[in-house]
Write an enzyme that holds these catalytic residues in place. Sequence first.
Site, PDB file in Angstrom:
ATOM      1  N   LEU A 337       0.826  -1.210   0.000  1.00  0.00           N
ATOM      2  CA  LEU A 337       0.000   0.000   0.000  1.00  0.00           C
ATOM      3  C   LEU A 337       0.858   1.256   0.000  1.00  0.00           C
ATOM      4  O   LEU A 337       1.931   1.287   0.600  1.00  0.00           O
ATOM      5  CB  LEU A 337      -0.858   0.045   1.276  1.00  0.00           C
ATOM      6  CG  LEU A 337      -2.094  -0.846   1.381  1.00  0.00           C
ATOM      7  CD1 LEU A 337      -2.406  -1.068   2.846  1.00  0.00           C
ATOM      8  CD2 LEU A 337      -3.273  -0.194   0.680  1.00  0.00           C
ATOM      9  N   CYS A 338       0.371   2.302  -0.688  1.00  0.00           N
ATOM     10  CA  CYS A 338       0.882   3.658  -0.493  1.00  0.00           C
ATOM     11  C   CYS A 338      -0.332   4.586  -0.517  1.00  0.00           C
ATOM     12  O   CYS A 338      -1.438   4.154  -0.190  1.00  0.00           O
ATOM     13  CB  CYS A 338       1.933   4.030  -1.542  1.00  0.00           C
ATOM     14  SG  CYS A 338       1.296   4.203  -3.210  1.00  0.00           S
ATOM     15  N   ARG A 339      -0.181   5.820  -0.897  1.00  0.00           N
ATOM     16  CA  ARG A 339      -1.328   6.729  -0.869  1.00  0.00           C
ATOM     17  C   ARG A 339      -2.288   6.473  -2.030  1.00  0.00           C
ATOM     18  O   ARG A 339      -3.487   6.323  -1.839  1.00  0.00           O
ATOM     19  CB  ARG A 339      -0.856   8.186  -0.897  1.00  0.00           C
ATOM     20  CG  ARG A 339      -2.009   9.190  -0.807  1.00  0.00           C
ATOM     21  CD  ARG A 339      -1.511  10.600  -0.622  1.00  0.00           C
ATOM     22  NE  ARG A 339      -0.612  10.995  -1.695  1.00  0.00           N
ATOM     23  CZ  ARG A 339      -0.041  12.189  -1.782  1.00  0.00           C
ATOM     24  NH1 ARG A 339      -0.269  13.088  -0.854  1.00  0.00           N
ATOM     25  NH2 ARG A 339       0.776  12.479  -2.771  1.00  0.00           N
TER      26      ARG A 339
END
Length: 386
Positions: A337-339
């Site tokens: 996950l990231c933004r």
Amino acid sequence: MTAQIPVRWTDPQQGELEERVEAAELAWLTMDVDVRTLRVEIDNFALIHHQLLGPLYARLDELDALLAEAVAARTGLPDDLRRAHEARQRVEDMPDLDALFDSVRAQEDAPPPPAPVRVRPGRDAQRIYRELVRRAHPDLSTDPAEQERRAAFLARVNEAYAYGDTGVLEELSAEWSTAPEAAPATDSPDRLGWLRRRLEWLTGRIGELAAEQVRLERSAMGELLALAPQDPDGLLAELAEQLLARAAAQQAELEGLLGGRPVGDNDGADPEAQENQTMFAQIPTIDAAAVPADAALLDVREQDEWDAGHVAGALHIPIGEVVARLGELPDDKLYVLCRVGGRSAQVVQYLVQNGREAVNVDGGMYAWDGAGRPMVSSGGQDAFVL
């Protein structure tokens, strides 16, 4: 009647030289530390840039070649065929930097050093490093044996600083003790000549350092680092997202070409076989809503993003630290996950190319929040996506 103590006469020229030498030494030491620090940052930036973005650059070069080959196969025009050949040649002629590094290490018979965690070491490491260089610099002594001792000590300091190891730097600071200065005493008849020679040496050394600083700043990595001098790790993440967007556009263009007129029409080759040979592997992705509840999650955002809102139980390793902390990753299939999904896609590509099973969570934490999946914050306040 009390006898008056005569005032010791001092040479005005020597007094002026003392001040000029002191000022020149301060300027030289400050510049020397700045240039050493810049060299460490550029070296670290180049290494992390290669490790994190190298696969993306290779993918873009391959896509360039595939696009040129697809166009040439459709048109059969001599110019298009030439461009396709040149694009493919660039891919085939590209040096394998990993193999080159491995060969150098093999010649040196030394194990590969660990990757630096960040481009710029932390503030405590910077503070201790600067103080140690100012105290232990070899050229602060004129005694050859003392210079050798200082140079050996400073090599250990430089190595610890390159990896931002504050603990080792603190140990080195405690270990260091200064030796008596070998310069002539202030009232020595040799002092004036020594001051003149010292000032001449300092002036020349400052000029050499200025030239070295210009050379470093004008290098390819130096100019790239100058785009974000206060946040080089963030710059790498931004570059990764830009490269991923460019790769996605090229992939879509290639699929459009391959989905139209068969690629092999102009040369009699089997179009299905040719397409299978040239299509670039897709990054594994999954919708945020479909991520299993017990999935092993890896969040590669920065600390402030993590603190604002993250998934409880996720492993947090910022993108700039992933390579150095691979040993912390669980053996399970990783959901990254990231933004918004750009940085995480880069990490997934790196992990897959290194034999790990990893999946990119499409849309990142925004998609996770939009799917109504739970988040927590580090401070106990309402969680949100930063």
